[in-house]
Design a protein around this motif. Structure first.
Motif, PDB file in Angstrom:
ATOM      1  N   ILE A 109      39.171  52.256  37.158  1.00  0.00           N
ATOM      2  CA  ILE A 109      38.691  52.025  38.524  1.00  0.00           C
ATOM      3  C   ILE A 109      39.543  50.911  39.130  1.00  0.00           C
ATOM      4  O   ILE A 109      39.778  49.883  38.481  1.00  0.00           O
ATOM      5  N   ALA A 110      40.013  51.112  40.353  1.00  0.00           N
ATOM      6  CA  ALA A 110      40.766  50.054  41.039  1.00  0.00           C
ATOM      7  C   ALA A 110      39.816  48.892  41.303  1.00  0.00           C
ATOM      8  O   ALA A 110      38.752  49.075  41.882  1.00  0.00           O
ATOM      9  N   LEU A 111      40.216  47.717  40.858  1.00  0.00           N
ATOM     10  CA  LEU A 111      39.361  46.538  40.986  1.00  0.00           C
ATOM     11  C   LEU A 111      39.925  45.613  42.054  1.00  0.00           C
ATOM     12  O   LEU A 111      41.098  45.253  42.021  1.00  0.00           O
ATOM     13  N   THR A 118      27.591  32.553  43.011  1.00  0.00           N
ATOM     14  CA  THR A 118      27.062  33.883  43.278  1.00  0.00           C
ATOM     15  C   THR A 118      28.172  34.891  43.016  1.00  0.00           C
ATOM     16  O   THR A 118      29.296  34.719  43.495  1.00  0.00           O
ATOM     17  N   VAL A 119      27.840  35.917  42.234  1.00  0.00           N
ATOM     18  CA  VAL A 119      28.808  36.958  41.914  1.00  0.00           C
ATOM     19  C   VAL A 119      28.252  38.277  42.439  1.00  0.00           C
ATOM     20  O   VAL A 119      27.246  38.777  41.937  1.00  0.00           O
ATOM     21  N   ASP A 120      28.909  38.817  43.458  1.00  0.00           N
ATOM     22  CA  ASP A 120      28.562  40.134  43.983  1.00  0.00           C
ATOM     23  C   ASP A 120      29.537  41.136  43.373  1.00  0.00           C
ATOM     24  O   ASP A 120      30.747  40.882  43.346  1.00  0.00           O
ATOM     25  N   TYR A 121      28.998  42.247  42.869  1.00  0.00           N
ATOM     26  CA  TYR A 121      29.883  43.228  42.231  1.00  0.00           C
ATOM     27  C   TYR A 121      29.385  44.650  42.475  1.00  0.00           C
ATOM     28  O   TYR A 121      28.184  44.898  42.583  1.00  0.00           O
ATOM     29  N   SER A 122      30.341  45.557  42.565  1.00  0.00           N
ATOM     30  CA  SER A 122      30.027  46.976  42.741  1.00  0.00           C
ATOM     31  C   SER A 122      29.368  47.530  41.487  1.00  0.00           C
ATOM     32  O   SER A 122      29.772  47.208  40.359  1.00  0.00           O
ATOM     33  N   ALA A 123      28.403  48.408  41.689  1.00  0.00           N
ATOM     34  CA  ALA A 123      27.718  49.042  40.563  1.00  0.00           C
ATOM     35  C   ALA A 123      28.693  49.797  39.667  1.00  0.00           C
ATOM     36  O   ALA A 123      28.443  49.944  38.467  1.00  0.00           O
ATOM     37  N   ALA A 124      29.814  50.218  40.222  1.00  0.00           N
ATOM     38  CA  ALA A 124      30.795  50.987  39.452  1.00  0.00           C
ATOM     39  C   ALA A 124      31.335  50.233  38.242  1.00  0.00           C
ATOM     40  O   ALA A 124      31.817  50.855  37.294  1.00  0.00           O
ATOM     41  N   GLU A 126      32.867  58.641  45.384  1.00  0.00           N
ATOM     42  CA  GLU A 126      33.909  58.872  44.389  1.00  0.00           C
ATOM     43  C   GLU A 126      34.020  57.728  43.383  1.00  0.00           C
ATOM     44  O   GLU A 126      34.528  57.923  42.287  1.00  0.00           O
ATOM     45  N   HIS A 127      33.590  56.545  43.752  1.00  0.00           N
ATOM     46  CA  HIS A 127      33.581  55.384  42.854  1.00  0.00           C
ATOM     47  C   HIS A 127      34.937  55.123  42.198  1.00  0.00           C
ATOM     48  O   HIS A 127      35.018  54.834  41.007  1.00  0.00           O
ATOM     49  N   ARG A 128      36.000  55.224  42.982  1.00  0.00           N
ATOM     50  CA  ARG A 128      37.336  54.941  42.442  1.00  0.00           C
ATOM     51  C   ARG A 128      37.738  53.493  42.646  1.00  0.00           C
ATOM     52  O   ARG A 128      38.741  53.055  42.109  1.00  0.00           O
ATOM     53  N   HIS A 129      36.971  52.764  43.436  1.00  0.00           N
ATOM     54  CA  HIS A 129      37.265  51.359  43.719  1.00  0.00           C
ATOM     55  C   HIS A 129      36.006  50.533  43.476  1.00  0.00           C
ATOM     56  O   HIS A 129      34.901  50.992  43.742  1.00  0.00           O
ATOM     57  N   ALA A 130      36.215  49.314  42.994  1.00  0.00           N
ATOM     58  CA  ALA A 130      35.102  48.380  42.790  1.00  0.00           C
ATOM     59  C   ALA A 130      35.489  47.035  43.396  1.00  0.00           C
ATOM     60  O   ALA A 130      36.659  46.649  43.398  1.00  0.00           O
ATOM     61  N   ILE A 131      34.498  46.365  43.917  1.00  0.00           N
ATOM     62  CA  ILE A 131      34.690  45.064  44.544  1.00  0.00           C
ATOM     63  C   ILE A 131      33.897  44.019  43.763  1.00  0.00           C
ATOM     64  O   ILE A 131      32.730  44.251  43.423  1.00  0.00           O
TER      65      ILE A 131
END
Length: 121
Positions: free
Chosen positions: A100-102, A5-11, A59-64
């Protein structure tokens, strides 16, 4: 098995080559953990809302990105560590740097002995 399972930010939606990532990950699972290619399956879940620290989520500067792998019991700790390192390297390769900070992570868990599945073709 394995269940991925891969969960990821929309960013990172546009920057994440999910198809190539899954294919490379399935290859790594076969090579490192002796998985059967036809048993590898990956579910991607985009999270429209994520939060990081005190940042304003708009702000969408970070993604998880978090990858969870469920494997049948029996892999050594060394095999699991090599596999998680491979997952992180594949994320670096398949998510383009768009400023974007990942924040990427991966974990492997043994599937519970009660695990069962069926396939309908």
């Amino acid at each position: 098995m394995p269940n991925i399972t891969v969960d990821y930010s929309a960013a990172v939606t546009h920057a994440f080559d999910r198809e190539a990532f899954a294919q490379a990950l399935h290859t790594a699972l076969v090579e490192i953990a002796a998985a059967k290619p036809e048993a590898c399956k990956t579910l991607f879940r985009k999270a429209d809302e994520t939060a990081y620290g005190y940042e304003d989520p708009l702000e969408h500067r970070h993604a998880i990105v978090h990858v969870a792998l469920g494997l049948l019991a029996g892999r050594t700790d060394d095999t699991k560590a090599r596999l998680t390192e491979a997952v992180l390297e594949l994320l670096r390769k398949h998510i383009a740097d768009e400023g974007i900070a990942l924040h990427a992570s991966a974990e492997i868990r043994d599937l519970d002995p009660s695990y069962r599945k069926f396939d309908r073709e």
